[in-house]
Design a protein around this motif. Structure first.
Motif, short mmCIF file in Angstrom:
data_model
loop_
_atom_site.label_atom_id
_atom_site.label_comp_id
_atom_site.label_asym_id
_atom_site.label_seq_id
_atom_site.Cartn_x
_atom_site.Cartn_y
_atom_site.Cartn_z
N GLN A 1 -27.04 16.90 50.36
CA GLN A 1 -28.24 16.56 51.05
C GLN A 1 -27.61 15.50 52.18
O GLN A 1 -27.37 14.56 51.93
CB GLN A 1 -29.22 15.73 50.12
N ALA A 2 -27.73 16.11 53.62
CA ALA A 2 -27.34 15.34 54.49
C ALA A 2 -28.51 14.38 54.96
O ALA A 2 -29.64 14.78 54.65
CB ALA A 2 -26.61 16.07 55.81
N PRO A 3 -28.58 13.35 55.87
CA PRO A 3 -29.49 12.54 56.30
C PRO A 3 -30.41 13.31 57.18
O PRO A 3 -30.04 13.98 58.05
CB PRO A 3 -29.02 11.24 57.00
N GLY A 4 -31.70 13.30 56.78
CA GLY A 4 -32.66 13.95 57.50
C GLY A 4 -32.87 15.55 57.18
O GLY A 4 -33.56 16.08 57.79
N LYS A 5 -31.96 16.14 56.13
CA LYS A 5 -31.83 17.62 56.00
C LYS A 5 -32.22 17.86 54.66
O LYS A 5 -32.16 16.80 53.57
CB LYS A 5 -30.75 18.10 56.33
N GLU A 6 -32.73 18.92 54.07
CA GLU A 6 -33.15 19.41 52.89
C GLU A 6 -31.75 19.57 52.10
O GLU A 6 -30.75 19.70 52.55
CB GLU A 6 -33.71 20.81 52.95
N ARG A 7 -31.82 19.39 50.61
CA ARG A 7 -30.66 19.71 49.96
C ARG A 7 -30.30 20.95 50.15
O ARG A 7 -31.02 21.88 50.00
CB ARG A 7 -31.17 19.36 48.67
N GLU A 8 -28.91 21.31 50.03
CA GLU A 8 -28.59 22.58 50.17
C GLU A 8 -27.35 22.89 49.26
O GLU A 8 -26.63 21.97 48.66
CB GLU A 8 -27.98 22.84 51.47
N ALA B 1 -22.39 13.73 53.65
CA ALA B 1 -23.76 14.21 52.83
C ALA B 1 -23.60 13.40 51.47
O ALA B 1 -22.48 12.96 50.85
CB ALA B 1 -23.94 15.57 52.46
N VAL B 2 -24.48 13.32 50.71
CA VAL B 2 -24.51 12.87 49.28
C VAL B 2 -24.37 14.01 48.56
O VAL B 2 -25.45 15.14 48.94
CB VAL B 2 -25.96 12.19 48.97
N TYR B 3 -23.41 14.25 47.68
CA TYR B 3 -23.18 15.22 46.95
C TYR B 3 -23.67 14.96 45.45
O TYR B 3 -23.33 14.03 44.93
CB TYR B 3 -21.77 15.77 46.93
N TYR B 4 -24.43 16.11 44.95
CA TYR B 4 -24.96 15.92 43.53
C TYR B 4 -24.37 17.20 42.70
O TYR B 4 -24.12 18.14 43.02
CB TYR B 4 -26.38 16.25 43.53
N CYS B 5 -24.21 16.71 41.39
CA CYS B 5 -23.94 17.91 40.47
C CYS B 5 -25.04 18.23 39.71
O CYS B 5 -25.80 17.32 39.59
CB CYS B 5 -22.77 17.55 39.63
N ALA B 6 -25.20 19.48 39.28
CA ALA B 6 -26.35 19.91 38.32
C ALA B 6 -26.03 20.83 37.54
O ALA B 6 -24.78 21.41 37.70
CB ALA B 6 -27.47 20.41 39.25
N ALA B 7 -26.58 20.90 36.45
CA ALA B 7 -26.54 21.99 35.12
C ALA B 7 -27.89 22.71 34.99
O ALA B 7 -28.96 22.30 35.12
CB ALA B 7 -25.86 20.95 34.00
N ARG B 8 -27.52 23.80 34.48
CA ARG B 8 -28.59 24.86 33.90
C ARG B 8 -27.88 25.75 32.94
O ARG B 8 -26.63 25.89 32.75
CB ARG B 8 -29.12 25.63 35.07
N PHE C 1 -29.97 27.83 43.71
CA PHE C 1 -31.28 27.40 44.09
C PHE C 1 -31.31 26.34 43.23
O PHE C 1 -31.38 26.23 42.06
CB PHE C 1 -32.36 28.27 43.70
N SER C 2 -31.51 25.24 44.10
CA SER C 2 -31.68 23.68 43.35
C SER C 2 -32.79 23.72 42.21
O SER C 2 -32.64 22.95 41.25
CB SER C 2 -31.82 22.77 44.24
#
Length: 121
Positions: free
Chosen positions: A38-45, A90-97, A104-105
């Motif tokens: 997620q970059a400043p002012g933008k949606e998470r991608e 951007a801020v980078y996030y890791c995620a799990a499912r 899709f986040s």
């Protein structure tokens, strides 16, 4: 599952970074893992994702530059980022499912805290 992302920092354009995501609480072997940013002012991608089996999904914007991998023994997921550009900042996030990776986040129920990547021109 608790996730901890690390490895961000400041790098010049054209440089490389490797992000790491450490998981605790459960073994990652039955989970799909994703990286989002997620970059400043933008949606998470979406950036990249890897199935429990090891097959991967990569966003078109980073294809050929970024690689996602996993080490189920160490309960780690990595994002190797090469040829970084200022637009990768951007801020980078890791995620799990469970099991199957998606782009899709909203499909991911577990998130790390994020690590900041800044690419200077």
């Amino acid at each position: 599952v608790q996730l901890q992302a690390s490895g961000g920092g400041l790098v010049q354009a054209g440089g490389s970074l490797r992000l790491s995501c450490a998981a605790s609480g459960r073994t990652l072997s039955s989970y799909a893992m994703g990286w989002f940013r997620q970059a400043p002012g933008k949606e998470r991608e979406f950036v990249a994702a890897i199935n429990f089996s090891g097959s991967t999904l990569i966003a078109g914007s980073v294809k050929g530059r970024f690689t996602i991998s996993r080490d189920n023994v160490k309960n780690m997921v990595y994002l190797q980022m090469n040829s970084l550009q200022p637009e990768d900042t951007a801020v980078y996030y890791c995620a799990a499912r469970p099991v199957v990776a998606t782009m899709f986040s909203y499909d991911y129920g577990y998130w790390g805290q994020g690590t900041l990547v800044t690419v200077s021109s």
